[in-house]
Design an enzyme around this catalytic site. Structure first.
Site, PDB file in Angstrom:
ATOM      1  N   ILE A  30      20.574  50.186 -34.721  1.00 22.55           N
ATOM      2  CA  ILE A  30      19.984  49.308 -35.377  1.00 22.55           C
ATOM      3  C   ILE A  30      19.639  47.965 -34.611  1.00 22.55           C
ATOM      4  CG2 ILE A  30      22.103  48.036 -36.152  1.00 22.55           C
ATOM      5  CD1 ILE A  30      21.411  47.544 -39.009  1.00 22.55           C
ATOM      6  N   SER A  75      31.127  49.582 -43.494  1.00 21.15           N
ATOM      7  CA  SER A  75      32.712  50.078 -43.814  1.00 21.15           C
ATOM      8  C   SER A  75      33.101  51.616 -43.638  1.00 21.15           C
ATOM      9  CB  SER A  75      33.017  49.848 -45.484  1.00 21.15           C
ATOM     10  OG  SER A  75      33.296  48.409 -45.418  1.00 21.15           O
ATOM     11  N   THR A  76      31.774  52.365 -43.308  1.00 19.22           N
ATOM     12  CA  THR A  76      31.959  53.869 -43.015  1.00 19.22           C
ATOM     13  C   THR A  76      32.461  54.254 -41.769  1.00 19.22           C
ATOM     14  OG1 THR A  76      29.551  54.175 -42.722  1.00 19.22           O
ATOM     15  CG2 THR A  76      30.205  54.147 -45.024  1.00 19.22           C
ATOM     16  N   GLY A  77      32.674  53.355 -40.899  1.00 17.98           N
ATOM     17  CA  GLY A  77      33.210  53.770 -39.571  1.00 17.98           C
ATOM     18  C   GLY A  77      34.457  53.428 -39.531  1.00 17.98           C
ATOM     19  N   VAL A 108      29.342  49.160 -34.705  1.00 13.94           N
ATOM     20  CA  VAL A 108      28.118  48.449 -34.764  1.00 13.94           C
ATOM     21  C   VAL A 108      28.146  46.831 -34.383  1.00 13.94           C
ATOM     22  CG1 VAL A 108      28.147  47.872 -37.173  1.00 13.94           C
ATOM     23  CG2 VAL A 108      25.871  48.124 -36.131  1.00 13.94           C
ATOM     24  N   ASP A 109      29.364  46.352 -34.625  1.00 10.45           N
ATOM     25  CA  ASP A 109      29.738  45.072 -34.414  1.00 10.45           C
ATOM     26  C   ASP A 109      29.489  44.935 -32.689  1.00 10.45           C
ATOM     27  OD1 ASP A 109      30.400  42.419 -34.584  1.00 10.45           O
ATOM     28  OD2 ASP A 109      32.383  42.718 -35.026  1.00 10.45           O
TER      29      ASP A 109
HETATM   30  N1  AR6 Z   1      23.522  51.151 -35.097  1.00 11.11           N
HETATM   31  C1  AR6 Z   1      23.673  51.666 -36.298  1.00 11.11           C
HETATM   32  N2  AR6 Z   1      24.675  52.151 -36.970  1.00 11.11           N
HETATM   33  C2  AR6 Z   1      26.036  52.021 -36.064  1.00 11.11           C
HETATM   34  C3  AR6 Z   1      25.767  51.754 -34.742  1.00 11.11           C
HETATM   35  C4  AR6 Z   1      24.498  51.213 -34.288  1.00 11.11           C
HETATM   36  N3  AR6 Z   1      24.341  50.895 -32.955  1.00 11.11           N
HETATM   37  N4  AR6 Z   1      26.970  51.722 -34.175  1.00 11.11           N
HETATM   38  C5  AR6 Z   1      27.754  52.272 -35.096  1.00 11.11           C
HETATM   39  N5  AR6 Z   1      27.228  52.695 -36.072  1.00 11.11           N
HETATM   40  P1  AR6 Z   1      31.632  50.534 -37.949  1.00 11.11           P
HETATM   41  P2  AR6 Z   1      32.909  49.354 -40.243  1.00 11.11           P
HETATM   42  C6  AR6 Z   1      27.506  52.899 -37.540  1.00 11.11           C
HETATM   43  O1  AR6 Z   1      33.015  51.077 -37.543  1.00 11.11           O
HETATM   44  O2  AR6 Z   1      33.481  50.754 -40.833  1.00 11.11           O
HETATM   45  C7  AR6 Z   1      34.342  47.094 -36.015  1.00 11.11           C
HETATM   46  O3  AR6 Z   1      35.315  46.945 -35.050  1.00 11.11           O
HETATM   47  C8  AR6 Z   1      28.762  53.947 -37.706  1.00 11.11           C
HETATM   48  O4  AR6 Z   1      28.380  55.272 -37.268  1.00 11.11           O
HETATM   49  O5  AR6 Z   1      30.851  49.973 -36.919  1.00 11.11           O
HETATM   50  O6  AR6 Z   1      32.404  48.391 -41.293  1.00 11.11           O
HETATM   51  C9  AR6 Z   1      34.284  45.694 -36.487  1.00 11.11           C
HETATM   52  O7  AR6 Z   1      34.496  44.463 -35.779  1.00 11.11           O
HETATM   53  C10 AR6 Z   1      29.247  53.823 -38.969  1.00 11.11           C
HETATM   54  O8  AR6 Z   1      28.367  54.699 -39.851  1.00 11.11           O
HETATM   55  O9  AR6 Z   1      31.913  49.381 -39.194  1.00 11.11           O
HETATM   56  C11 AR6 Z   1      35.224  45.733 -37.747  1.00 11.11           C
HETATM   57  O10 AR6 Z   1      36.656  45.499 -37.284  1.00 11.11           O
HETATM   58  C12 AR6 Z   1      28.906  52.356 -39.457  1.00 11.11           C
HETATM   59  O11 AR6 Z   1      27.822  51.879 -38.197  1.00 11.11           O
HETATM   60  C13 AR6 Z   1      35.052  47.306 -38.331  1.00 11.11           C
HETATM   61  O12 AR6 Z   1      34.621  48.021 -36.822  1.00 11.11           O
HETATM   62  C14 AR6 Z   1      30.004  51.159 -39.632  1.00 11.11           C
HETATM   63  O13 AR6 Z   1      30.982  51.505 -38.528  1.00 11.11           O
HETATM   64  C15 AR6 Z   1      34.322  47.302 -39.115  1.00 11.11           C
HETATM   65  O14 AR6 Z   1      34.305  48.739 -39.716  1.00 11.11           O
END
Ligand code: AR6
Length: 186
Positions: A22, A134-136, A44-45
């Site tokens: 993204i 939220s799905t990670g 993603v953060d």
């Molecule tokens: N581009 C698109 N999607 C992505 C990318 C990317 N570069 N990287 C990961 N994803 P998550 P959450 C997907 O864990 O579940 C963080 O530490 C990933 O495969 O990023 O909302 C924050 O600081 C998944 O499907 O976010 C919070 O503490 C989706 O993004 C916590 O994680 C979300 O996964 C938030 O958890």
């Protein structure tokens, strides 16, 4: 530079299902799946802060000082610039941690999408991209999150002309296919 790969266009081309990183999105705004500290994290953060550089974190710290001293509550959204990202803005939202499904997780996730879209509308952002909030790390089941995301985004699009187009960006083709199978229309 890796481009996002479009898999499907829904809702008269206003909802685009794409696969990729993204941070490469070249529209007006991307949404960050943040945590309430707004100080970055993994997933993603982490990718957004790494690609966007320190300007984003500085603005997040300012938001914490001025507006959300105790952290951004789940379901809310705030805006910073995009720093070095191609997107002009980052809309940071805090998704719910999955806790079995009886702890208002769906309402909180709907709120993330609605509040982020409302911020995009106020910014007059024509094109906005969401990750699968939220799905990670937060463990929300992907099929359930798909239904919520689709309902929230399609509902907002039916009542607003801005944003014109919404991208749902999945990190893997498997994740995108889970979404497409789970939603009522495809
Ligand atoms: N581009 C698109 N999607 C992505 C990318 C990317 N570069 N990287 C990961 N994803 P998550 P959450 C997907 O864990 O579940 C963080 O530490 C990933 O495969 O990023 O909302 C924050 O600081 C998944 O499907 O976010 C919070 O503490 C989706 O993004 C916590 O994680 C979300 O996964 C938030 O958890």
């Amino acid at each position: 530079m890796d481009r996002l790969h479009t898999l499907r266009e829904l809702i008269d081309g206003r909802l685009i299902i794409a696969v990729g990183d993204i941070t490469k999105f070249e529209g007006d705004a991307i949404v960050n799946a943040a945590n309430s500290t707004l100080y970055g994290g993994g997933g993603v953060d982490g990718a957004i802060h790494r690609a966007g550089g320190p300007a984003i974190l500085n603005e997040c710290a300012k938001i914490r000082r001025k507006q959300w001293r105790d952290g951004l509550p789940t379901g809310k959204a705030v805006v910073t610039s995009g720093g070095r990202l191609p997107a002009r803005y980052v809309i940071h939202t805090v998704g719910p941690m999955w806790a079995g499904g009886n702890h208002n997780e769906a309402e909180a996730l709907i709120s993330c999408y609605r509040e982020s879209l409302e911020e995009a509308r106020k910014l007059q952002a024509a094109q906005i991209a969401f990750p699968s909030i939220s799905t990670g790390a937060f463990g929300y089941p992907r099929e359930k999150a798909a239904v919520v995301a689709y309902q929230a985004v399609s509902g907002f699009l039916s009542q607003n002309t801005v944003p014109e187009r919404v991208w749902l960006v999945f990190f893997t083709p498997e994740d995108a296919n889970v979404f497409l199978k789970a939603i009522p229309v495809n």
